[in-house]
Design an enzyme around this catalytic site. Sequence first.
Site, PDB file in Angstrom:
ATOM      1  N   GLU A 408       0.711  -1.266  -0.063  1.00  0.00           N
ATOM      2  CA  GLU A 408      -0.055  -0.032   0.008  1.00  0.00           C
ATOM      3  C   GLU A 408       0.678   1.510  -0.160  1.00  0.00           C
ATOM      4  O   GLU A 408       0.160   2.312   0.053  1.00  0.00           O
ATOM      5  CB  GLU A 408      -0.925  -0.077   1.017  1.00  0.00           C
ATOM      6  CG  GLU A 408      -1.991  -1.387   0.919  1.00  0.00           C
ATOM      7  CD  GLU A 408      -3.331  -1.104   1.918  1.00  0.00           C
ATOM      8  OE1 GLU A 408      -4.077  -1.810   1.878  1.00  0.00           O
ATOM      9  OE2 GLU A 408      -3.127  -0.204   3.143  1.00  0.00           O
ATOM     10  N   ASN A 409       2.119   1.292  -0.289  1.00  0.00           N
ATOM     11  CA  ASN A 409       3.102   2.512  -0.154  1.00  0.00           C
ATOM     12  C   ASN A 409       3.042   3.332  -1.413  1.00  0.00           C
ATOM     13  O   ASN A 409       2.757   4.451  -1.385  1.00  0.00           O
ATOM     14  CB  ASN A 409       4.274   2.142   0.178  1.00  0.00           C
ATOM     15  CG  ASN A 409       4.522   1.426   1.597  1.00  0.00           C
ATOM     16  OD1 ASN A 409       3.743   1.570   2.462  1.00  0.00           O
ATOM     17  ND2 ASN A 409       5.837   0.828   1.833  1.00  0.00           N
TER      18      ASN A 409
END
Length: 791
Positions: A408-409
């Site tokens: 999710e970065n």
Amino acid sequence: MLEATPLSEGWVLRHGEAALPAVVPGCVHTDLMAAGVIPDPFLGRNETEVAWVGRREWTYETDLRAGSGHEQSDLVFEGLDTIAEVLVDGRLLGRTRNMHRSYRFDVTGLQGRLSVRFVSAYAEAEAVRGRVGERPAAYAEPYQYLRKMACSFGWDWGPTLVTAGLWRPVRLEQWSTARIARVRPLVTVEGGEGVVELHVEVERTRVEAPLTVEATVGGVRARAEIDGTAGVVRLRVPDVRLWWPRGYGEQPLYDVELTLRHGGDALDVWRRRVGFRTVGLDTSADAHGTGFTLVVNGERLFARGVNWIPDDVFPSRITRARYRERLRQAAGAGVDLVRVWGGGIYEGEDFYDACDELGLLVWQDFPFACAAYPEEQSLRGEVEAEARENVVRLMPHPSLVVWNGNNENLWGFRDWGWEEQLGGDSWGEGYYLGVLPRVVAELDPTRVYTTGSPWSGSWAHHPNDPAHGTHHSWEVWNRTDYGDYRLQVPRFVAEFGWQAPPAYATLRRALPGEELAADSPGMLHHQKADDGNGKLERGLARHFALPEGDFDRWHYLTQVNQARAVAAGIEHWRSHWPVCAGTVVWQLNDCWPVTSWAAIDGDGREKPLYHELRRLYADRLLTVQVREQGLVLAVVNQAGEAWTGAVRLRRMSVEGAVAGEAAVRFEVGPRGVAEVRVPRELVPQGPKEFLVADADADGLRALHFPVPDREVPYPRPEFDVVVAPGAVTVTAHTLVRDLLLQADRLQPEARADRGLVTLLPGERVTIGVRGWETPDPAAARSALYCLEPTP
């Protein structure tokens, strides 16, 4: 020959002036618990009482006696958590900064007191933040500033218990002339032959000594000379048996042994098991966007997956037996892919061994999750060093098929305000698009690398675009209703899920003496999600009348809602294969007793969701879906053989009357989906009717209720209960919707072999129960729950 001596005995933990017995492998928290210094942080609200542990410095000590008779002695730490100095009698051997690496120190000729001094992870993280500047993250704790298991700082399902200690084994290695420093096995298949290419690196004490390596696999032998400190041995195994994911074939494993020799003397041996298979990822563009389909041995797969978090917030407690139990549970639910999530760890060898044997594909995240990670030195060097070590360490395992750069970065950078906050500072992109793919391509080109999850393939599309690559579906849980899963057909759903509390017996153990309520102090403490209870309540209200003040009813309905929600997504997405090529449920397991998205709770008990996954992930699935042209029965066949048969369709009233009936034929090829239109006269009308679809020859059933349960005028359920050793049999006299035997209410150790089941009038089900020593009909009836008429 190299001699390895475990250093697991005689350790002490320094606590002020006291020296407490220490277990190695272990951690400070578990040693303090064993000594009675701190309470079990999993119970009640004890977590807050032990927060001081993570902010202290700690020292482990033992005596080091290296012995003699060898030219070199090495002290080997397989894992140090995390910021430490290693000393012998006050002499510094080295410093460590990474939980995810191993360390080796030359202790030749040294004797004395071995000390490992751990600095507080908080202190180190704050120091790094002071040097590199602020970096945004999804959580307030400073996990992004050091190479440590991120979720030890807490998560939306985990406690904040910041560990320190010798979390993996320690040993003394003594050797002469040379030792095997690293073996990098490239395992491929060419023209029906298995190819093993062993890239060997050695460390020497004598440069001039001639060295050879001999290797065997599958009855084939080969030999090569070591030129300086490196050599390559190649072996070709004829008529090799392919390793397949579960459900697609068998999982043959081959023993590989490599021996380092000096003349006739064996100096060191390396042994592993390998499996022969090919792995690919089809990310080609098509009319629907950009695909994301795993291909193993040329076979395109719909991945039936679960996300895996560390099975204990104290990972040193996870044994080989515990890994195998949890992974057998996954396989038993029809799972064929396990994603090791990026806020945890590279798991121990026992995890991957079990996956190899069970046919569970492994998607391995590199440990980056939900934060902007600085790329300055020395962090950048640590990231590359850990990646190199772990890529090579895990290469022998055929189950490992995907390396993923982060969790999710990339999405966070685009959508969570990070880009503006960072103002051009490094945030991890150089890792995910530079360092990590370079390391994987250099060291292990036999496996897939993907930049992140979610990720659309390039910045040309939004990172979480459902039409491109991997997708995380969290808006549904956070803001809408699970019916909205049906509004999209992502190419690959790498995360989605719905919460429910753990089993009743788990709650009773974790919250001793507490009067349980959805909002009781202990329940709220063991609910870590932002507005978690609010989302549970709103999710329930859309489908059921809320049970005011009735905890048992609330507990049952939240578990029903979790199973229903996940079913809504998987049934819809499986029916759209091959456009959608996989679902990875968040999450399989828990690391402590908590209300979460898990199918198996923190005490290892299966929630109703677990049993529902067995139906949803079976090779053959019936599901009723709404399409533009009307109601259809989707017949999903993931087996390798064609499936033909007939489905009995009944339009029924909730009172049990049959308003219409028909038999429809279907035919669906291997790994395919077919749709059968439901005749218009059988489509249920209004809240009193529903559709039943039975493939009697296969024992499969699908149900369709056209309105939410709160609008269905269910009759008051009537059923008989008969108890026999190991079994509870229920016979329905009315419609009994979502019957559940909560076996742990009978006895904490008891387990039922099935979850939610709906019975039509006159139908019967026998539920197997193990671990119930004193069967009693009244007790069985009290542990049975089902839907009841809305007040």
